[in-house]
Scaffold this motif. Sequence first.
Motif, PDB file in Angstrom:
ATOM      1  N   GLY A  76      63.696  25.733 -48.902  1.00  9.33           N
ATOM      2  CA  GLY A  76      63.350  26.956 -49.131  1.00  9.33           C
ATOM      3  C   GLY A  76      63.089  26.971 -50.866  1.00  9.33           C
ATOM      4  O   GLY A  76      62.242  27.443 -51.290  1.00  9.33           O
ATOM      5  N   ALA A  77      64.228  26.036 -51.140  1.00 10.12           N
ATOM      6  CA  ALA A  77      64.228  26.257 -52.895  1.00 10.12           C
ATOM      7  C   ALA A  77      63.064  25.379 -53.206  1.00 10.12           C
ATOM      8  O   ALA A  77      62.450  25.650 -54.444  1.00 10.12           O
ATOM      9  N   ARG A  83      55.852  27.162 -55.551  1.00 13.38           N
ATOM     10  CA  ARG A  83      55.008  28.344 -55.550  1.00 13.38           C
ATOM     11  C   ARG A  83      55.069  28.871 -57.184  1.00 13.38           C
ATOM     12  O   ARG A  83      54.132  29.736 -57.414  1.00 13.38           O
ATOM     13  N   ARG A  84      56.092  28.533 -57.804  1.00 13.19           N
ATOM     14  CA  ARG A  84      56.230  29.050 -59.335  1.00 13.19           C
ATOM     15  C   ARG A  84      55.456  28.201 -60.119  1.00 13.19           C
ATOM     16  O   ARG A  84      55.318  28.355 -61.427  1.00 13.19           O
ATOM     17  N   THR A  85      54.871  26.938 -59.707  1.00 13.65           N
ATOM     18  CA  THR A  85      54.395  25.853 -60.850  1.00 13.65           C
ATOM     19  C   THR A  85      53.023  25.978 -60.512  1.00 13.65           C
ATOM     20  O   THR A  85      52.283  25.867 -59.450  1.00 13.65           O
ATOM     21  N   PRO A  86      52.231  26.187 -61.504  1.00 16.13           N
ATOM     22  CA  PRO A  86      50.879  26.429 -61.434  1.00 16.13           C
ATOM     23  C   PRO A  86      50.119  24.893 -61.139  1.00 16.13           C
ATOM     24  O   PRO A  86      50.734  23.854 -61.765  1.00 16.13           O
ATOM     25  N   GLY A  87      49.091  25.123 -60.464  1.00 18.32           N
ATOM     26  CA  GLY A  87      48.415  23.839 -60.034  1.00 18.32           C
ATOM     27  C   GLY A  87      48.892  23.254 -58.814  1.00 18.32           C
ATOM     28  O   GLY A  87      48.382  22.346 -58.439  1.00 18.32           O
ATOM     29  N   ASP A 423      56.904  31.528 -64.970  1.00 17.23           N
ATOM     30  CA  ASP A 423      57.516  32.965 -64.177  1.00 17.23           C
ATOM     31  C   ASP A 423      59.210  32.597 -64.448  1.00 17.23           C
ATOM     32  O   ASP A 423      59.956  33.194 -63.632  1.00 17.23           O
ATOM     33  N   TYR A 424      59.445  31.521 -65.348  1.00 19.68           N
ATOM     34  CA  TYR A 424      60.954  31.216 -65.208  1.00 19.68           C
ATOM     35  C   TYR A 424      61.797  32.371 -65.587  1.00 19.68           C
ATOM     36  O   TYR A 424      61.541  33.021 -66.658  1.00 19.68           O
ATOM     37  N   ALA A 425      62.886  32.527 -64.758  1.00 15.62           N
ATOM     38  CA  ALA A 425      63.729  33.609 -65.158  1.00 15.62           C
ATOM     39  C   ALA A 425      65.491  33.284 -65.080  1.00 15.62           C
ATOM     40  O   ALA A 425      65.626  32.428 -64.185  1.00 15.62           O
ATOM     41  N   GLY A 426      66.024  33.570 -66.089  1.00 17.03           N
ATOM     42  CA  GLY A 426      67.505  33.219 -65.956  1.00 17.03           C
ATOM     43  C   GLY A 426      68.375  33.460 -67.373  1.00 17.03           C
ATOM     44  O   GLY A 426      67.748  34.037 -68.157  1.00 17.03           O
ATOM     45  N   GLN A 427      69.600  33.583 -67.090  1.00 16.78           N
ATOM     46  CA  GLN A 427      70.325  33.985 -68.280  1.00 16.78           C
ATOM     47  C   GLN A 427      71.607  33.068 -68.356  1.00 16.78           C
ATOM     48  O   GLN A 427      72.192  32.559 -67.104  1.00 16.78           O
TER      49      GLN A 427
END
Length: 493
Positions: A76-77, A83-87, A423-427
Motif C-alpha cells: 500500500g505504501a 500515485r504521488r509521483t508525476p509520470g 504533494d510531499y507533506a511532512g513535519q
Amino acid sequence: MATGPVDPAGTDTGEPMVQAQRTFDVVVLGGGAVGENAADRASRTGLQVALVEGALVGGECSYWACMPSKALLRPGAARDAARRTPGVADPGDLDVAAVLARRDEITNRWDDSSQADWVASAGLTLLRGHARFTGPRALVVESDEGSLPVEARRAVIVATGSQPTIPPVEGLADARPWTSRDATSARHVPARLVVLGGGVVACELATAFASLGSDVTVLVRGQRPLAGAEPFAGEAVLDSLRSRGVRVVLGAQTRSVRRDDDGVRVTLEDEVVTADELLVATGRHPRTGDLGLETIGLEPGRPIDVDDALAVPDVPWLFAVGDVTGRTGTTHQGKYDARVAGDVVAARFGSDDAARAAEAAAGPWSRYRASADHAAVPQVVFTDPEVAWVGLTERAARDAGLDVRVVSYDLANLAGASVISPDYAGQAQLVLDTARDDVVVGATFVGPDAAEMLHAATVAVVGELPLSRLWHAVPSYPTVSEVWLRFAETAGL
C-alpha cells in the motif's frame, strides 16, 4: 511420541514421561529475537547455554509482528508513493492474494527450521517446550515429549516477551476477537473490520487492511491516535486514516461485544458498530503469569524489575530482557537489552581468561549498562505518513523538569522533498535542552519514509550533542536530511 514411562515389562503406565535432568551454565527462557541475542552473547566466553522456546524460534517479531505487518503495509505504501509521483501510472488496487503470499514468504510460512539451524550453528542448545521455575536456578521444561528438569549452574535470563491485553469488556473475550497475531497471519481480508485501540498496532493494521480493501472502523478511547507521540504526529495519522476511508471514532467507550451469525457487534455509548472481525489492539503485558516466578520470590503476571545491567536486584543469578521487564516494547530495544545482559553474564560468569578478555574488549564499563532505555528509545510507526521519534517529547521533557525549547520545520519546504513529490507533506521537530547549550533530547519526524531519517536523531540524542555542534554536520543536497541544516537556521545559528 512417548505418552508415558514404560516399565520393564513394556507396559505404558500412562504417566508423563520424565527425562533425565540436564544442566547448563546459562538458561535463556524465550527463543525470540531478544532471547537469541542474549543467548549468543552469553555464550561468547565459553559458557554452555540453553535456549528454551515453546512456539517458534525467532519469536513474535519474525512471525506475527514486525516482519509480517510490514509485509502487509509495504504494498500500500508503494502504491501510494507511485500515485504521488508525476509520470508514474496509477497501479490500481492491490493484488490481495499476492500480498498475502509475499507475507507468507517473509514469515517462511511459519516454519522455524532455519532459525533452529542458526541456534545450533551458534553452539547453543535448543530445548523446545514451556519452562517454569521450580526453585533458584531450577526449572522444568514441559513439552509433548514429557517433562525435562533443567538446572542453570550460573544464570537464567528471562526473555519471554509480552502478550496482548484483552480489556474486561462485557462479552469481548467470548466474541473470539483477533489479536495482532490473528491479524498478521490472516488467511483472508474481512469486508468489515473494527479495530479497538489507537496505538502503534491499531494504526498500522488499520492502514494495512484499509489498503487491502476492508471497510475499517477504529475505536480510540482518547482524543487522538498515538497518544505517546507528539500531538502533531497523532493528528497527521488521524487525517491520513480518514482520508483513506477509515472511520475513526474518538473518545469511544466500548460497553459490550457480541458475536452472532451476522458478525461482531460492538456496542458503544450511543451506537452499535457491526463488522466481520474485531481486532483488539489495546496494549500488551509481560508474559510472566505462567513461569513459576512465585517459587523464586517474584510475583507472577508482573513485569520483572531489573537494574541497568538487566539484573534482578538481590537475585544475583537472574536477568530479564525485553518486553518482560516493562522497560521497553520494541524488538530493537529488547535486542539492545539482550546484548547488554548477555555481555554481563559472559563477563561475570565466563571462564576467567575469556571473561577478562571480553571485559577488556568492551572498553568502558558503561557498555554493560542499558542507559539508552531511559531517554533514547527510537520508535517507528509504519503508517502513511510514517511517524518516527526518539527520546523525549516536549511534554515528557517538561514533566522531567527540563528547560526546553522546540524547533519545528515543514519538510515540504525542502528541495529534496519537492523532488520526491510535488504533494510531499511532512513535519519535523526537535526538543532542545536550553540548560545544556541546546542539547538534542528528543526528535520527531512525520512524512514519507520518515523512518529512514530517525537514526541521525538517535545518534544525536545518545551522544547528547548540542545543535551548535550538529551545525557542522553538513547534510547532502538535495535530500530530506537537509532538515538538520534548517533546524539549525530556525534555531538562530
